[in-house]
Design a protein around this motif. Structure first.
Motif, PDB file in Angstrom:
ATOM      1  N   ALA A 125       0.843  -1.187   0.000  1.00 29.47           N
ATOM      2  CA  ALA A 125       0.000   0.000   0.000  1.00 29.47           C
ATOM      3  C   ALA A 125       0.884   1.245   0.000  1.00 29.47           C
ATOM      4  O   ALA A 125       2.082   1.190   0.298  1.00 29.47           O
ATOM      5  CB  ALA A 125      -0.906  -0.007   1.225  1.00 29.47           C
ATOM      6  N   CYS A 126       0.299   2.368  -0.334  1.00 27.39           N
ATOM      7  CA  CYS A 126       1.033   3.635  -0.391  1.00 27.39           C
ATOM      8  C   CYS A 126       1.415   4.087   1.006  1.00 27.39           C
ATOM      9  O   CYS A 126       0.617   4.041   1.946  1.00 27.39           O
ATOM     10  CB  CYS A 126       0.148   4.683  -1.072  1.00 27.39           C
ATOM     11  SG  CYS A 126       1.016   6.187  -1.515  1.00 27.39           S
ATOM     12  N   THR A 127       2.672   4.514   1.159  1.00 27.51           N
ATOM     13  CA  THR A 127       3.175   5.018   2.437  1.00 27.51           C
ATOM     14  C   THR A 127       3.930   6.320   2.200  1.00 27.51           C
ATOM     15  O   THR A 127       4.163   6.738   1.062  1.00 27.51           O
ATOM     16  CB  THR A 127       4.111   3.995   3.104  1.00 27.51           C
ATOM     17  OG1 THR A 127       5.195   3.699   2.213  1.00 27.51           O
ATOM     18  CG2 THR A 127       3.361   2.707   3.436  1.00 27.51           C
ATOM     19  N   ALA A 128       4.340   6.958   3.291  1.00 27.76           N
ATOM     20  CA  ALA A 128       5.065   8.225   3.187  1.00 27.76           C
ATOM     21  C   ALA A 128       6.446   8.010   2.574  1.00 27.76           C
ATOM     22  O   ALA A 128       7.070   6.960   2.759  1.00 27.76           O
ATOM     23  CB  ALA A 128       5.187   8.877   4.551  1.00 27.76           C
ATOM     24  N   PHE A 129       6.930   9.022   1.855  1.00 26.10           N
ATOM     25  CA  PHE A 129       8.265   8.991   1.248  1.00 26.10           C
ATOM     26  C   PHE A 129       8.960  10.312   1.552  1.00 26.10           C
ATOM     27  O   PHE A 129       8.370  11.386   1.418  1.00 26.10           O
ATOM     28  CB  PHE A 129       8.155   8.790  -0.268  1.00 26.10           C
ATOM     29  CG  PHE A 129       9.457   8.975  -1.005  1.00 26.10           C
ATOM     30  CD1 PHE A 129      10.464   8.024  -0.932  1.00 26.10           C
ATOM     31  CD2 PHE A 129       9.682  10.117  -1.777  1.00 26.10           C
ATOM     32  CE1 PHE A 129      11.666   8.194  -1.600  1.00 26.10           C
ATOM     33  CE2 PHE A 129      10.882  10.291  -2.454  1.00 26.10           C
ATOM     34  CZ  PHE A 129      11.870   9.334  -2.371  1.00 26.10           C
ATOM     35  N   ASP A 130      10.216  10.228   1.932  1.00 27.87           N
ATOM     36  CA  ASP A 130      11.016  11.414   2.210  1.00 27.87           C
ATOM     37  C   ASP A 130      12.231  11.413   1.296  1.00 27.87           C
ATOM     38  O   ASP A 130      13.184  10.650   1.502  1.00 27.87           O
ATOM     39  CB  ASP A 130      11.451  11.427   3.675  1.00 27.87           C
ATOM     40  CG  ASP A 130      12.256  12.668   4.050  1.00 27.87           C
ATOM     41  OD1 ASP A 130      12.404  13.560   3.182  1.00 27.87           O
ATOM     42  OD2 ASP A 130      12.733  12.753   5.200  1.00 27.87           O
ATOM     43  N   GLY A 131      12.207  12.257   0.283  1.00 26.93           N
ATOM     44  CA  GLY A 131      13.301  12.316  -0.671  1.00 26.93           C
ATOM     45  C   GLY A 131      14.616  12.732  -0.067  1.00 26.93           C
ATOM     46  O   GLY A 131      15.685  12.465  -0.647  1.00 26.93           O
ATOM     47  N   GLU A 132      14.586  13.363   1.111  1.00 24.58           N
ATOM     48  CA  GLU A 132      15.828  13.775   1.762  1.00 24.58           C
ATOM     49  C   GLU A 132      16.657  12.580   2.209  1.00 24.58           C
ATOM     50  O   GLU A 132      17.848  12.714   2.500  1.00 24.58           O
ATOM     51  CB  GLU A 132      15.517  14.672   2.962  1.00 24.58           C
ATOM     52  CG  GLU A 132      14.909  16.013   2.586  1.00 24.58           C
ATOM     53  CD  GLU A 132      15.815  16.831   1.678  1.00 24.58           C
ATOM     54  OE1 GLU A 132      17.033  16.861   1.948  1.00 24.58           O
ATOM     55  OE2 GLU A 132      15.315  17.424   0.719  1.00 24.58           O
ATOM     56  N   GLU A 133      16.029  11.400   2.266  1.00 27.09           N
ATOM     57  CA  GLU A 133      16.771  10.204   2.644  1.00 27.09           C
ATOM     58  C   GLU A 133      17.732   9.756   1.544  1.00 27.09           C
ATOM     59  O   GLU A 133      18.628   8.949   1.791  1.00 27.09           O
ATOM     60  CB  GLU A 133      15.796   9.073   2.969  1.00 27.09           C
ATOM     61  CG  GLU A 133      14.943   9.340   4.207  1.00 27.09           C
ATOM     62  CD  GLU A 133      13.959   8.232   4.481  1.00 27.09           C
ATOM     63  OE1 GLU A 133      13.901   7.272   3.660  1.00 27.09           O
ATOM     64  OE2 GLU A 133      13.241   8.297   5.501  1.00 27.09           O
ATOM     65  N   ILE A 134      17.525  10.258   0.346  1.00 22.87           N
ATOM     66  CA  ILE A 134      18.427   9.948  -0.771  1.00 22.87           C
ATOM     67  C   ILE A 134      19.518  11.021  -0.785  1.00 22.87           C
ATOM     68  O   ILE A 134      19.257  12.185  -1.096  1.00 22.87           O
ATOM     69  CB  ILE A 134      17.661   9.902  -2.109  1.00 22.87           C
ATOM     70  CG1 ILE A 134      16.604   8.781  -2.035  1.00 22.87           C
ATOM     71  CG2 ILE A 134      18.606   9.679  -3.277  1.00 22.87           C
ATOM     72  CD1 ILE A 134      15.758   8.660  -3.280  1.00 22.87           C
ATOM     73  N   ASP A 135      20.732  10.638  -0.439  1.00 23.51           N
ATOM     74  CA  ASP A 135      21.785  11.620  -0.202  1.00 23.51           C
ATOM     75  C   ASP A 135      22.396  12.143  -1.498  1.00 23.51           C
ATOM     76  O   ASP A 135      22.070  11.691  -2.600  1.00 23.51           O
ATOM     77  CB  ASP A 135      22.861  11.045   0.726  1.00 23.51           C
ATOM     78  CG  ASP A 135      23.558   9.808   0.149  1.00 23.51           C
ATOM     79  OD1 ASP A 135      23.611   9.665  -1.090  1.00 23.51           O
ATOM     80  OD2 ASP A 135      24.066   8.994   0.940  1.00 23.51           O
ATOM     81  N   ASP A 136      23.304  13.112  -1.336  1.00 27.73           N
ATOM     82  CA  ASP A 136      23.908  13.776  -2.495  1.00 27.73           C
ATOM     83  C   ASP A 136      24.752  12.816  -3.321  1.00 27.73           C
ATOM     84  O   ASP A 136      24.867  12.976  -4.539  1.00 27.73           O
ATOM     85  CB  ASP A 136      24.764  14.967  -2.043  1.00 27.73           C
ATOM     86  CG  ASP A 136      23.924  16.123  -1.522  1.00 27.73           C
ATOM     87  OD1 ASP A 136      22.723  16.172  -1.847  1.00 27.73           O
ATOM     88  OD2 ASP A 136      24.469  16.963  -0.782  1.00 27.73           O
ATOM     89  N   PHE A 137      25.361  11.827  -2.666  1.00 27.68           N
ATOM     90  CA  PHE A 137      26.159  10.861  -3.407  1.00 27.68           C
ATOM     91  C   PHE A 137      25.281  10.086  -4.383  1.00 27.68           C
ATOM     92  O   PHE A 137      25.616   9.940  -5.558  1.00 27.68           O
ATOM     93  CB  PHE A 137      26.856   9.900  -2.439  1.00 27.68           C
ATOM     94  CG  PHE A 137      27.671   8.830  -3.123  1.00 27.68           C
ATOM     95  CD1 PHE A 137      28.936   9.113  -3.602  1.00 27.68           C
ATOM     96  CD2 PHE A 137      27.163   7.555  -3.296  1.00 27.68           C
ATOM     97  CE1 PHE A 137      29.695   8.134  -4.240  1.00 27.68           C
ATOM     98  CE2 PHE A 137      27.902   6.572  -3.921  1.00 27.68           C
ATOM     99  CZ  PHE A 137      29.173   6.856  -4.399  1.00 27.68           C
TER     100      PHE A 137
END
Length: 292
Positions: free
Chosen positions: A85-97
């Motif tokens: 099912a759809c859940t929350a996503f935080d793009g900040e967890e994907i780092d600059d590297f």
């Protein structure tokens, strides 16, 4: 190309586990409802082949891909395809590297990761027992089914390779055969080595299929030529299996094209760039850098 300086992080606790699940993350601006059981069955079967739904409870949907059987020592069972099912996503967890190597989506990358607040996770289960080419076909057929089932999906993210694609680019892609997996599931990364003219090109994503990732440590050659070479060798390995042994050679690059007039030797080594893993290092002869 990013000018940011990154450090090596070869902590063995972060080492890859070959053959793990192939994960597809569907990213959305708004919450996405799970399609009905009937709708999911029809669309997945259209793309994947005969399937059987064994779970659809609003939190998880599970489908047995009956045409894809995993052979174990004492039994044969169908591979499973799972959708959450759809859940929350935080793009900040994907780092600059990770962001620095999203070559297929550089212009849209920050907008997508900033605006998408929700995700649906899809994955295969028991698929590690399939032959590499068969698993690659299944996963890409599953991707096509997901793109149809979720028309409001903004982008697809593949954690095993770090690749990010707009949903539109996935839907309009016309790549055929196992090359679809190379395009979507394998990332050819590029790095400049600080305070030198050296460069590193490597791949990430092949180990999901129990195939080796590639590595090139070099100077004095157009890196785009090396990137194309890496994609070609990766496609060869997926089509032929892990057939390159220590000390064997592959065709090199002459004037931007692979050529049998030049041979580059291969050897299995520890990766120079994270994640920690064994890679097939390709020694580019007079353009090679470092020691081997």
């Amino acid at each position: 190309m990013s000018e940011e300086v990154f450090r090596q992080d070869l902590d063995e606790n972060k080492a890859e586990r070959p053959g793990g699940p192939f994960v597809i993350e569907l990213l959305f601006r708004e919450p996405a409802a799970m399609p009905s059981k009937e709708r999911m069955c029809a669309v997945i079967e259209k793309h994947v082949g005969k399937t059987e739904c064994f779970c659809h409870d609003g939190k998880t949907a599970g489908f047995a891909a009956l045409d894809y059987r995993a052979e174990f020592q004492d039994q044969s069972v169908p591979v499973q395809l799972m959708v959450t099912a759809c859940t929350a996503f935080d793009g900040e967890e994907i780092d600059d590297f990770l962001r620095s190597q999203m070559w297929d989506c550089l212009e849209e990358r920050d907008r997508i990761l900033g605006n998408c607040r929700y995700r649906v996770i899809a994955t295969d289960m028991l698929a590690r027992a399939l032959p590499a080419a068969k698993r690659a076909t299944l996963d890409m057929d599953f991707l096509e089914a997901l793109s149809e089932l979720y028309p409001d999906c903004e982008a697809f993210y593949f954690p095993s390779s770090g690749k990010l694609f707009t949903a539109e680019s996935v839907r309009r892609d016309e790549t055929e055969g196992t090359n679809r997996f190379i395009y979507f599931g394998v990332n050819v990364r590029f790095f400049n080595v600080q305070d030198s003219e050296d460069m590193v090109v490597d791949t990430l994503g092949m180990s999901t299929l129990f195939l080796p990732d590639l590595q090139y440590h070099f100077h004095g050659m157009n890196p785009n030529w090396v990137v194309n070479h890496a994609y070609n060798v990766a496609a060869y390995l997926l089509g032929s299996g892990n057939v390159i042994a220590d000390g064997e050679t592959v065709d090199g690059v002459v004037d931007g094209e692979m050529s049998s007039a030049l041979h580059w030797s291969c050897r299995y080594e520890a990766a120079l760039i994270q994640p920690p893993r064994e890679v097939l290092d390709i020694n580019m002869g007079e353009c090679a850098s470092g020691t081997r």
